[in-house]
Enzyme design. Sequence first.
Site, PDB file in Angstrom:
ATOM      1  CE1 TYR A  72      18.576 -28.521  42.333  1.00 22.39           C
ATOM      2  CE2 TYR A  72      16.760 -29.793  43.250  1.00 22.39           C
ATOM      3  CZ  TYR A  72      17.348 -29.137  42.178  1.00 22.39           C
ATOM      4  OH  TYR A  72      16.706 -29.096  40.978  1.00 22.39           O
ATOM      5  CG  PHE A 124       3.004  -5.021  35.430  1.00 25.91           C
ATOM      6  CD1 PHE A 124       3.278  -3.656  35.411  1.00 25.91           C
ATOM      7  CD2 PHE A 124       4.048  -5.902  35.197  1.00 25.91           C
ATOM      8  CE1 PHE A 124       4.564  -3.199  35.162  1.00 25.91           C
ATOM      9  CE2 PHE A 124       5.338  -5.441  34.955  1.00 25.91           C
ATOM     10  CZ  PHE A 124       5.591  -4.090  34.943  1.00 25.91           C
ATOM     11  CG  ASP A 125       4.728  -4.408  31.313  1.00 26.09           C
ATOM     12  OD1 ASP A 125       4.668  -4.567  32.532  1.00 26.09           O
ATOM     13  OD2 ASP A 125       5.766  -4.030  30.744  1.00 26.09           O
ATOM     14  CG  ASP A 214       0.283  -8.428  40.116  1.00 24.78           C
ATOM     15  OD1 ASP A 214       1.166  -8.386  40.998  1.00 24.78           O
ATOM     16  OD2 ASP A 214       0.484  -8.074  38.949  1.00 24.78           O
ATOM     17  CB  ALA A 216       4.025  -6.201  42.753  1.00 24.72           C
ATOM     18  CE  LYS A 257       7.702  -4.608  40.845  1.00 23.46           C
ATOM     19  NZ  LYS A 257       8.042  -5.764  40.001  1.00 23.46           N
ATOM     20  CG  HIS A 449       8.065  -1.536  27.505  1.00 23.57           C
ATOM     21  ND1 HIS A 449       7.337  -2.703  27.443  1.00 23.57           N
ATOM     22  CD2 HIS A 449       8.517  -1.448  28.764  1.00 23.57           C
ATOM     23  CE1 HIS A 449       7.335  -3.273  28.624  1.00 23.57           C
ATOM     24  NE2 HIS A 449       8.048  -2.540  29.453  1.00 23.57           N
TER      25      HIS A 449
HETATM   26  N1  F0G Z   1       2.985  -7.187  38.727  1.00 19.95           N
HETATM   27  C1  F0G Z   1       3.168  -5.874  38.937  1.00 19.95           C
HETATM   28  C2  F0G Z   1       2.041  -5.051  39.469  1.00 19.95           C
HETATM   29  C3  F0G Z   1       4.408  -5.299  38.665  1.00 19.95           C
HETATM   30  O1  F0G Z   1       4.557  -3.996  38.864  1.00 19.95           O
HETATM   31  C4  F0G Z   1       5.454  -6.124  38.175  1.00 19.95           C
HETATM   32  C5  F0G Z   1       6.751  -5.559  37.870  1.00 19.95           C
HETATM   33  C6  F0G Z   1       5.211  -7.484  37.994  1.00 19.95           C
HETATM   34  C7  F0G Z   1       3.970  -7.991  38.283  1.00 19.95           C
HETATM   35  C8  F0G Z   1       6.282  -8.414  37.486  1.00 19.95           C
HETATM   36  O2  F0G Z   1       7.235  -8.627  38.445  1.00 19.95           O
HETATM   37  O3  F0G Z   1       9.357  -7.642  37.549  1.00 19.95           O
HETATM   38  O4  F0G Z   1       9.380  -9.277  39.419  1.00 19.95           O
HETATM   39  O5  F0G Z   1       8.835 -10.016  37.133  1.00 19.95           O
HETATM   40  N2  F0G Z   1       6.947  -4.351  37.767  1.00 19.95           N
HETATM   41  C9  F0G Z   1       8.214  -3.680  37.550  1.00 19.95           C
HETATM   42  C10 F0G Z   1       7.959  -2.228  37.354  1.00 19.95           C
HETATM   43  C11 F0G Z   1       9.092  -4.284  36.498  1.00 19.95           C
HETATM   44  O6  F0G Z   1       8.905  -1.525  36.974  1.00 19.95           O
HETATM   45  O7  F0G Z   1       6.849  -1.774  37.613  1.00 19.95           O
HETATM   46  P1  F0G Z   1       8.788  -8.904  38.125  1.00 19.95           P
END
Ligand code: F0G
Length: 459
Positions: A72, A124-125, A214, A216, A257, A449
């Site tokens: 843990y 990102f969304d 960010d 990813a 990613k 979406h």
């Molecule tokens: N930032 C970027 C640039 C992303 O593309 C994503 C996720 C996230 C943050 C959030 O990360 O999914 O691990 O919580 N993108 C995926 C996509 C979902 O399909 O582009 P997460």
Amino acid sequence: MELPFAESWKIKMVEPIRKSTREEREQWLKECDYNVFMLKSEQVYIDCITDSGTGAMSDRQWAAMMMGDESYAGARSFFNLKETITRITGFEYVLPTHQGRAAENVLFSYLVHEGDIIPGNSHFDTTKGHIESRKAFAVDCTIDEAKDTQLEHPFKGNVDINKLEKVLKEQGDKVPFVIVTITNNTAGGQPVSMQNLREVNVLCEKYKKPLIFDSARFAENAYFIKTREEGYADKTIKEIAREMFDLADGMTMSSKKDGLVNMGGFIATRHKDWYEGAKGFCICFEGFVTYGGMNGRDMDALAVGLDENTEFDMLETRIRQVQYLASKLDEYGIPYQRPVGGHAIFLDADKILTEVPKEEFPAQMLTVELYREAGIRGCEIGYILADRDPVTRENRFGGLDFLRLCIARRVYTNNHMDVIAAAIKNVYDRRHEVKRGLKIVWEAPLLRHFTVKLAPAGE
Ligand code: F0G
């Protein structure tokens, strides 16, 4: 004769996939309310909905999983992961989280407050969601070139320095930090140049604002810097990644990613006070600071994944596959965001389904048509995803309307790419028969979406 290009790996384990009939797919489309997020994965032949968590792990990663320490507190796996992250990024403080949006939630709980303004490049969304749900505002400062899908620009993900400076000059007191997404997913998986990152860093220093990446797809970004930006051809991906992170104060990461794992995320920073401020939220939302929602074994797999995916051969295999698919689309004259980015093809739905009005969501309709055609599942990155303006509640039709086809890492072969290209061509050839799109029957107030229910417009 010059030898052709081939993958930098061979296949050790396979997973069967199955085709379906058009009749089956017609039925399934009705059952999922024309929202492909609601399909079962067995109803999909080739899945391009995302490159997030869908990659294939290597034998080294699976081996590392056997070594996971599930303690843990103070697990060895955490320290392995932390050491790898610090070695690649230079950031000393690390908080694991269960995925990227959780990293955003934890860090933004500390840094973002009502009325704040957070400039960046096409947030990102989920990033935007975590800003707007705190009654703060995301301001998009992406370069205008990104809006012209047919324009060739090597770094279409770049921040427009003038737009950013205007925000910092006029509303700087409300800006807690600047966030740059590498690569810029929403604009088409488009990279940001080192030059641009440097310029953003200089502005942030001038206005005394911290800079967050960010990250990813930071390794794909480093690949594009190496292959497209002057002065980087002879540097390794790890050297370039380090040079990028040297310009930032911290990062949020979706490890699903470029971490090459199926689940995971983290925050990393050079600021002790950010770590101290965020750690309470990590414990509250995610878990204790040495696991933050991740299994020990997953942290070990991630440590190996980060190492593997910051090697040139891995990235070259991956990005050249995406470029192979793009070259097929070029052959057929199909419009997409040019030049193709790192993780996906972004089809320009406005230029394909020209007769579908924007109020009827052309990219979503194209998503449905491609699934109907061949059981290939893409994902709308367009008007439905753009959601409603938080103040006026009007649909946001100002951006681009894409069907994104993501390529999972180390999963499909170029034969699958040929199938995807042929299916798109078939839809493209009958594009003028598609005159109506879709209407919204039900939607959630935020991040609609994923769960939206749609029906054919005009029925
Ligand atoms: N930032 C970027 C640039 C992303 O593309 C994503 C996720 C996230 C943050 C959030 O990360 O999914 O691990 O919580 N993108 C995926 C996509 C979902 O399909 O582009 P997460």
